[in-house]
Scaffold this active site. Structure first.
Site, PDB file in Angstrom:
ATOM      1  CG  HIS A 171      -0.446   0.038   2.529  1.00 52.63           C
ATOM      2  ND1 HIS A 171      -0.112  -1.103   3.214  1.00 52.63           N
ATOM      3  CD2 HIS A 171      -0.140   1.081   3.359  1.00 52.63           C
ATOM      4  CE1 HIS A 171       0.363  -0.768   4.424  1.00 52.63           C
ATOM      5  NE2 HIS A 171       0.353   0.566   4.524  1.00 52.63           N
ATOM      6  CG  ASP A 172       2.133   3.602   2.891  1.00 56.21           C
ATOM      7  OD1 ASP A 172       1.346   4.253   2.169  1.00 56.21           O
ATOM      8  OD2 ASP A 172       2.091   3.620   4.135  1.00 56.21           O
ATOM      9  CE  LYS A 175       3.726   6.926   3.489  1.00 56.61           C
ATOM     10  NZ  LYS A 175       3.448   6.552   4.876  1.00 56.61           N
ATOM     11  CG  HIS A 200       2.187   7.639  -0.397  1.00 52.53           C
ATOM     12  ND1 HIS A 200       1.461   8.592   0.259  1.00 52.53           N
ATOM     13  CD2 HIS A 200       1.671   6.446   0.012  1.00 52.53           C
ATOM     14  CE1 HIS A 200       0.552   8.002   1.045  1.00 52.53           C
ATOM     15  NE2 HIS A 200       0.661   6.699   0.897  1.00 52.53           N
ATOM     16  CG  HIS A 224      -3.425   3.246   1.078  1.00 55.25           C
ATOM     17  ND1 HIS A 224      -2.727   3.503  -0.088  1.00 55.25           N
ATOM     18  CD2 HIS A 224      -2.647   3.740   2.093  1.00 55.25           C
ATOM     19  CE1 HIS A 224      -1.589   4.107   0.211  1.00 55.25           C
ATOM     20  NE2 HIS A 224      -1.518   4.265   1.534  1.00 55.25           N
ATOM     21  CG  HIS A 225      -3.805   7.625   2.351  1.00 53.28           C
ATOM     22  ND1 HIS A 225      -3.724   7.557   3.729  1.00 53.28           N
ATOM     23  CD2 HIS A 225      -2.604   7.166   1.879  1.00 53.28           C
ATOM     24  CE1 HIS A 225      -2.522   7.091   4.081  1.00 53.28           C
ATOM     25  NE2 HIS A 225      -1.824   6.837   2.967  1.00 53.28           N
ATOM     26  CG  ASP A 253      -2.229   1.930   6.581  1.00 53.07           C
ATOM     27  OD1 ASP A 253      -1.215   1.535   7.193  1.00 53.07           O
ATOM     28  OD2 ASP A 253      -2.243   2.927   5.829  1.00 53.07           O
TER      29      ASP A 253
HETATM   30 FE   LIG Z   1      -0.202   5.459   2.615  1.00 54.90          FE
HETATM   31 FE   LIG Z   2       0.757   1.774   6.252  1.00 56.06          FE
END
Ligand SMILES: [Fe+2]
Ligand SMILES: [Fe+2]
Length: 315
Positions: A171-172, A175, A200, A224-225, A253
């Protein structure tokens, strides 16, 4: 056909002697001869017409027979052709099935190969992410286990649960492109810094390429955000416009971030983390996912995951 016997009448009246009878006799004989000839003639005509009738009937029987014969031959030819066609169809059907089976087998092998390559790709990506941020390893493992527990509890097929699980750990992944000073900042982010953080999600989706194997991972990275009420980022998607996988990852998360120690905060208790998640139900989070997560806390699954991961970290 009947043959009629013609009788010559014996009844000729003899004329008296010495009269002009000779002429009379001749006349009678003549008349009789004419009658006989007429009878013979009409009998011949009858015979001829009888014969014609029989001949006509025979002809029509013969014609009928020939027609029938022709029809039968045609039928025979047609059924022979039909049988040949059928045999050909069966042959090509069998060939097609064999081709299909070997294509399916090839696809299965290719999929397995793809899966292995994909899983290898994931571990490389995670290794890169973990090098950049030492805390991510345990976080990703817990998120994955929460996601799988939620998916199973929601009644999703095992294959989908597995896919959601391995996809959640990426998911990240975007980043990797986020500058360290922003990522590891211990104070409140400025608007500009927050814009960089938002990136990201988009970077993650792009990094995961085009392969079908990463389709769910791309959706999770991108969404996911996002928030159930449409006030999230980067696209402001709302409700079930956000993929189910991303809605599940969002809860897992956030809950894990709250209940973990971060450079800028202490770890919240499970109860505090759960209270925050419940408070976000219908606003930040999908209410059904929150309810499922609550059920997992009630039966001790959340605590179990935390202990499993803590043990795994010690090993
Ligand atoms: Fe994230
Ligand atoms: Fe996370």
């Amino acid at each position: 056909m009947s043959i009629e016997v013609i009788e010559v009448s014996p009844r000729i009246t003899m004329p008296p002697a010495g009269s002009t009878v000779a002429g009379e006799v001749f006349r009678q004989l003549l008349q009789q001869a004419i009658r006989v000839a007429d009878q013979a003639n009409s009998q011949a005509v009858r015979m001829a017409s009888d014969f014609a009738e029989v001949y006509r009937r025979e002809q029509s029987v013969r014609l009928e027979y020939e027609t029938k014969l022709r029809e039968m031959r045609l039928l025979e030819r047609q059924s022979t052709r039909y049988a040949e066609d059928l045999a050909q169809m069966l042959r090509s059907e069998r060939e097609r099935r064999e081709q299909l089976e070997s294509a399916l087998e090839a696809e299965r092998v290719a999929n397995e190969e793809l899966r292995r390559t994909g899983l290898q790709g994931i571990s490389h990506l995670l290794l890169a992410a973990t090098i950049k941020d030492q805390t991510t390893g345990a976080h990703l493992l817990r998120v994955r286990k929460y996601v799988e527990a939620i998916g199973t509890r929601l009644g999703l097929p095992a294959q989908i649960v597995e896919e959601f699980g391995y996809s959640s750990v990426m998911h990240d992944v975007g980043k990797i492109h986020t500058p360290d000073h922003i990522l590891q900042s211990e104070h409140h982010l400025s608007t500009e810094e927050f814009e960089v953080i938002k990136q990201h999600c988009i970077d993650g989706e792009v990094m995961l390429g085009q392969a079908r194997f990463f389709e769910t991972a791309r959706a999770i990275a991108r969404e996911h955000h996002e928030r159930w009420d449409g006030r999230g980022y980067p696209d402001g998607k709302k409700g079930d416009k956000i993929s189910l996988a991303a809605r599940i990852v969002s809860v897992a998360d956030v809950f894990d971030a709250l209940t973990s120690k971060r450079p800028y905060k202490t770890a919240w208790t499970i109860e505090e983390g759960m209270a925050a998640v419940i408070a976000g139900s219908g606003a930040q989070f999908d209410p059904e996912v929150v309810a499922t997560f609550q059920a997992l806390q009630a039966d001790g699954s959340i605590e179990r995951v935390r202990q499993e991961v803590a043990t795994a970290q010690l090993d």
